[in-house]
Design an enzyme around this catalytic site. Structure first.
Site: not given
Lengths: 579, 671
Positions: A162, A164, A168, A234, A236, A244, A299, A302, A499
């Site tokens: 998949p 999107g 990532s 912007e 994702s 995630t 799996l 979505v 971070y």
């Protein structure tokens, strides 16, 4: 080689056309050093666009020991011959076409969907190196399209990945080398409609392929928002957030993705998984949503999500606070969390990041402020750090809230440093990813990574990880000390999200990416040794898989594996993330 | 096991720094001006040391101590305030009050004293420079060897001299009873810990938090003695883990990025406490530390103690030491202020690290020529001709160097010259007449002395002398174990020799510093050294003595001989003991009188069996090997001896001790 179904179907709308193929974001927006050696940000999309940043060069050269004469430009365009011919499963392709689905095996389409934004992925693209890419792309336009695709994939035994928004940073989109079947990228971008809005219950039912900014814009038009604003919003997608366990900047008011979802529909090789009602909470055994949240495409796909929505806040106000040092700043954030009065967003940058903001974006006000007031109050520019704040709500409450937070800050030596500085801080969030591409033009590579950690360990973890990075770089022959900085980006009752930004000049290294990866690996080990988590919201992907067992115990991993086994025994969703 | 030749340690190739005499400068310029000079130490992250009162409040307010106070209060029923008050008192008793003025006072007086006591105090300049670097990087823990009271005075003196931050030093409480001196030491940076505080949770919490606070904040280097106490024998003592664990914990728990552990080797040409130690080992109780005692020691000032060497070893990064051995995430699931007992793997690591650090101390310990001479004199109780002694010393010198000894042999001086100088410095232990050198063991006994007193008199000289030989034991230890193993194995098969080696190593691991788990490595090292020396040929499955190897092997065997004999005496004593309820306290007197009887009967020549240190070590070994058990009966701890096991150990030792076979058979006849 793209084939759209003919009559009745929508034509494909692809953002790919306006996006970089080998870097972050829009093609028209990028940092560059102009002929005068001044940095500028091109395009018209951002508030910073068209701005000249005269001191970025000094900061850049000073921090990294880089030199504008030493360029490391990217390969200008994709060399199509470097892309291996697709390994197509012909019967599958025929069946897809017969079902009227849009497919493509165009090399550009395939390369675009073969990567996320990890350093090694982008670096390889810039060098024109193309590894294993999906053999074809398929664009479903609705839930039932996905059902059809998954059914055919099972029938013909092809591997589905998949796709999107493609943002990532965990190697999640990389095609597994060992995969011998045909790999099909299932791009959800055409499933991007808001299907309904329920104003009585304040929920919206949305197709999972919608991109964050489109979702927010469309809801805004109706007077609502989700309030979910990850830094990547912007580009994702909603489905990606679910897959995630994403976190948004304003989670203090709206919650993270797991708090926002009311209902999820996912197509798996076993069929569709969903709940039977829209009840706000259930006690029906372990929450099946939690098998889906964070499943990272292992799996199923979505397809539709019911989300909580909120009326657009009446009032928004930025703010900033300067602290004499990082310890005081962290202590303040901890107190704010203790009193549970965190604003929509509160972030604390360390001194290095403060200096970066100071230098690059000439926060003149702050400069002025510092000179006037701070120097004799014991604020050392080499130690001070800054927190940026965002308040939301009705005006009266915001002002009250603001006072409460500034009062706490004052107890920790914090001084208010104005709205503008706060706003600039948040603006930087969206352009900072573009800076990495600029660095890569001049032998500088870098990345950010994150963790979550209990409050009492925040300082120790930050110090140790930063120092570990510096030390590892030195040991691996990096000539100049790296940029190694941290910030606290989220507060929780029991801890914080931290971070790290890390970048170095790689001139003189024969395999910079390998060095980079070794350092990041060491930094992650250090994080784990200091009580930090494997990830707060970036996910595991393939990049951090090796630590999964240690993170969730052997039994925990076994549980996840047995779910995978049941749901997808043929490993149709074979991206090999997580497990 | 032997197919892979485990990477041998090459002690011989070890490069050591050069020394500089720090007293030279002191002899040329004013001590007063020196004591008052500007002292600007290099600091960790530019931190200024914090005031004692501040330190105290940080410790008392710490989460860890507060937690333990609450815990103790709820267990004992005392109010928390009451327990906190107790903690505060403990801290007052413990805490240092470092003052620069006291340091200056010491700088002045010690300059005077050192110049009278020592011909030179030599320090490795590069070590100081490394330390200066290390101090700025990470908090530092100084780990000196401990042979004399002088040790920590000397350490602080040197650090002051080199503009290094002054350490805070863990000292035993016994010092504190010296009225004035205790306070002086406290003001020069010593903090005092009770010798035993077994289950006292509160004490442990105050103590560990105090040390950790100093370390975590990097206020001052922490100094303590791994060996726990002064070694009375000049052999390194089995390291203690308690303090080492405390200083390592802040790293394990992520509170510090790293800690620099700096082993320091302090060696004396002549130890101030030499005969004191010997008496103590023979059971004349140690005088309680007292000011008047120290004043009596003024006599000491008039004697010549030769030179002294201080070697600052390379800082050992705890982080690198723990790499791959400690999983720091084990501390993730418990708040860090809650005290945790070290897990098994942590304990193993501590143990291993401690042994390695002591080994580094040993290896950097400077050895004087006298150490070689003492070794030879002990092996020849009837004395030697001076010329032969000189010849032998030269031979031994080359052997020691080949095994990596850190020997301070004067350049461009004839061997005979060196030998006679050494003999002169240690004349009180010797008699030289008509070119015949002998230990001072056969002094014509005065009329009123009993035979027992004569034996003890002799033993004092032998044990004093042994304390010098002991300094070089670590150099010969592994080859010597191999030499003895070859003799007792009665076989050339490598496996058989290894088994014997392993048995001996196991038997003596309380006596010498033998890192647990290093058995194979030690064996390989011994083989390597002897092979290189041409003593042995090590084949794939066999170890064969070379034609020329006999004298070396014989020498090496006699190095261990006193220990083999001593352990046999202990075993025999336990086997023949008729008292079923021998208490732990009675053990040493029992062995002592048993050994004394044997000596008086002329059946035992070796006086070292009288040493309480050897006796304790032997008992510890027997307990470890489960040949003896401790049983607590009421307040008393009694020793339950498994006579069969002890007997069999003795037999095995006897086989190793071929030299003494005659002695063994005479023992048998005695029965």
């Amino acid at each position: 080689s793209r084939s759209s179904p003919t009559a009745g179907a929508r034509s494909l709308s692809l953002r790919q056309e306006i996006m970089k193929w080998n870097g972050w974001g829009y093609s028209d927006s990028r940092f560059l050093f102009n002929k005068k050696g001044q940095a500028e940000f091109t395009g018209k999309r951002y508030r910073l666009s068209g701005l000249i940043l005269p001191s970025l060069k000094d900061w850049f050269e000073g921090t990294f020991g880089a030199n504008l004469q030493h360029r490391s430009p990217a390969t200008p365009s994709l060399n199509l011959s470097a892309v291996a011919p697709p390994n197509l499963n012909q019967p599958f392709v025929e069946d897809l076409k017969a079902a009227g689905l849009a497919v493509s095996h165009d090399p550009e389409d395939r390369v675009f969907r073969a990567h996320g934004h990890c350093l090694h992925e982008v670096f390889a693209l810039r060098e024109g190196r193309i590894g294993r890419v999906p053999d074809m792309v398929v664009w479903p336009s609705c839930h039932s399209d996905v059902e059809k695709i998954v059914e055919l994939a099972c029938k013909h035994n092809v591997c589905l990945i998949p796709y999107g928004g493609g943002t990532s940073v965990s190697s999640a989109l990389e095609c597994p080398r060992e995969e011998t079947r045909s790999i099909v990228s299932l791009d959800t971008s055409q499933m991007s409609r808001i299907l309904w809005i329920d104003e009585k219950n304040l929920t919206a039912h949305v197709e999972a392929g919608i991109i964050g900014q489109d979702l927010e814009r469309q809801l805004n038009e109706r007077g609502y928002c989700t309030g979910h604003e990850p830094d990547s919003m912007e580009f994702s997608s909603l489905g990606g957030w679910v897959a995630t366990r994403a976190s948004g900047m304003k989670k203090n008011i709206y919650g993270n993705i797991e708090d926002l979802v009311v209902h999820i529909k996912m197509v798996t090789p076993r069929g569709v998984i969903e709940k039977s009602c829209l009840g706000p909470r259930m006690s029906t055994g372990p929450d099946i949503h939690h098998f889906i949240l964070g499943s990272e495409g292992t799996l199923g796909v979505v397809t539709e999500v019911t989300l909580k929505i909120r009326p657009i806040p009446e009032y928004q106000k930025y703010g900033s606070v300067v602290f004499p040092n990082f310890q005081q700043g962290v202590a303040c954030l901890r107190e704010v969390a203790r009193q549970r009065c965190a604003p929509a967003s509160i972030r604390l940058m360390d001194n290095e990041q403060f200096q970066f903001g100071e230098f690059c974006f000439s926060l003149i006000l702050l400069n002025f402020f510092l000179l006037k007031n701070f120097c004799f109050k014991g604020f050392d520019p080499q130690h001070l750090c800054v927190a940026t704040l965002l308040f939301e709500g009705d005006r009266g409450k915001v002002l009250q809230h603001e006072k409460q937070v500034y009062d706490i800050a004052a107890k920790f030596g914090g001084l208010a440093a104005g709205e503008d500085n706060g706003q600039r801080g948040y603006m930087l969030t969206f352009v900072i990813a573009y800076l990495r591409d600029l660095g890569m033009d001049y032998y500088v590579i870098g990345e950010s990574f994150e963790t979550s950690v209990p409050w009492d360990r925040v300082l120790d973890l930050c110090r140790n990880v930063k120092e570990r990075i510096v030390r590892e770089c030195k040991e691996r022959g990096v000539q100049c000390p790296p940029l190694s900085t941290s910030r606290v980006t989220q507060t929780y009752d029991a801890g914080a999200c931290v971070y790290f930004y890390f970048a170095f000049n790689y001139r003189g290294l024969s395999d910079p990416v390998h060095v980079y990866e070794q350092v990041e690996h060491a930094a992650r080990e250090e994080i784990l040794a200091n009580g930090g988590s494997l990830s707060h919201h970036h996910g595991v992907g393939k990049l951090r898989k090796e630590w999964m067992k240690e993170s969730v115990s052997g039994v925990g991993l076994g549980m996840l594996k047995s779910v995978k086994e049941y749901v997808d025994p043929q490993n149709i969703f074979g991206n090999r993330n997580l497990l | 096991m032997f197919s892979v030749f485990i990477q041998p340690r090459h002690p011989v190739l070890k490069k050591r720094d050069d020394f500089e005499d720090v007293l030279e400068e002191r002899r040329r310029s004013s001590d007063l001006r020196y004591a008052l000079r500007c002292y600007t130490p290099t600091l960790y992250k530019g931190l200024v040391p914090c005031k004692a009162s501040m330190l105290k409040s940080i410790v008392l307010q710490s989460d860890h101590l507060q937690y333990v106070i609450k815990q103790v209060s709820s267990e004992s029923g005392d109010s928390a305030e009451c327990v906190a008050e107790e903690a505060s008192l403990i801290l007052d008793e413990m805490a240092h009050r470092l003052q620069l003025s006291t340091i200056r006072f010491f700088a002045f007086t010690l300059s005077k004293a050192f110049k009278r006591l020592f011909r030179s105090v030599c320090v490795n300049e590069e070590g100081i420079q490394r330390l200066q670097q290390a101090v700025q990087e990470h908090p530092v823990v100084l780990l000196p060897s401990h042979r004399s009271y002088m040790d920590f005075l000397m350490m602080s003196y040197l650090l002051y001299m080199c503009d290094l931050p002054l350490p805070v030093i863990a000292a035993g409480m016994d010092f504190m009873s010296m009225k004035f001196v205790g306070e002086m030491l406290r003001m020069s940076g010593a903090f005092f810990i009770r010798r035993s505080f077994g289950g006292d949770k509160l004490y442990w919490a105050v103590f560990s938090e105090y040390v950790k606070t100093m370390l975590r904040n990097g206020y001052a280097p922490v100094e303590f003695f791994l060996e726990g106490t002064r070694s009375r024998t000049c052999k390194s003592l089995t390291p203690k883990m308690g303090l080492l664990n405390i200083v390592m914990e802040p790293f394990f728990k992520g509170e510090l990025f790293d800690v620099n552990l700096v082993p320091v080797s302090i060696s004396y040409e002549r130890i101030l406490e030499e005969s004191l130690y010997a008496r103590e080992l023979l059971g004349v109780p140690k005088p309680k530390e007292s000011t008047s005692g120290l004043l009596k020691a003024r006599r000491v000032l008039s004697e010549d103690y030769g030179s002294m060497h201080v070697y600052f070893g390379h800082p050992v990064s705890l982080r690198s030491l723990a790499e791959g051995k400690i999983n720091r995430s084990q501390y993730n699931l418990l708040p860090r202020y809650i005290p945790q007992k070290p897990r098994v793997d942590t304990h193993e690591f501590l143990n291993d690290a401690a042994f390695r650090l002591v080994r580094i101390q040993e290896e950097n310990m400077v050895l004087k020529p006298w150490v070689l001479i003492a070794t030879l004199l002990l092996q020849n109780p009837d004395g030697l001709e001076l010329s032969f002694l000189t010849e032998q010393t030269d031979w031994l010198r080359h052997l020691a160097l080949a095994f990596g000894a850190f020997l301070d042999w004067p350049n461009h001086e004839a061997c005979s010259e060196v030998v006679s100088c050494s003999l002169a410095l240690h004349r009180h232990l010797l008699s030289v007449s008509a070119g015949h050198v002998q230990l001072n063991v056969t002094d014509a006994p005065q009329d009123e002395t009993t035979p027992e007193e004569a034996v003890f008199h002799r033993a004092v000289v032998v044990l004093s002398c042994a304390s010098y030989r002991n300094q070089i034991l670590h150099v010969f230890l592994r080859p010597a174990l191999l030499a003895v193993a070859m003799q007792s194995a009665n076989s050339n098969r490598k496996d058989d020799v290894y088994n014997c080696f392993n048995f001996l190593r196991n038997m003596f691991s309380n006596e010498f510093i033998l890192c647990p788990g290093d058995s194979v490595q030690d064996f390989e090292e011994a083989c390597y050294l002897l092979m290189k020396r041409g003593v042995l040929q090590v084949l794939e499955h066999e170890i064969v003595m070379s034609a020329s190897g006999h004298s070396t092997l014989a020498f090496l065997c006699s190095v261990l001989d006193p220990f083999l004999q001593g352990y046999q005496v202990v075993c025999r004593c336990l086997c023949e003991e008729t008292n079923e309820n021998l208490t732990e306290k009675e053990f040493i007197p029992a062995v002592r009188s048993f050994a004394l009887k044997l000596i008086l009967a002329g059946r035992l020549k070796c006086c070292e069996a009288l040493s309480s240190d050897l006796q304790k070590n032997a008992l510890a070994a027997l307990l470890r090997l489960k040949a003896v058990r401790k049983v607590k009966v009421g307040d008393q701890v009694t020793l339950k001896v498994n006579k069969i096991a002890v007997n069999s150990l003795e037999d095995t030792l006897g086989k190793s001790n071929v030299n003494q076979n005659s002695w063994c058979s005479s023992m048998a006849m005695l029965k």
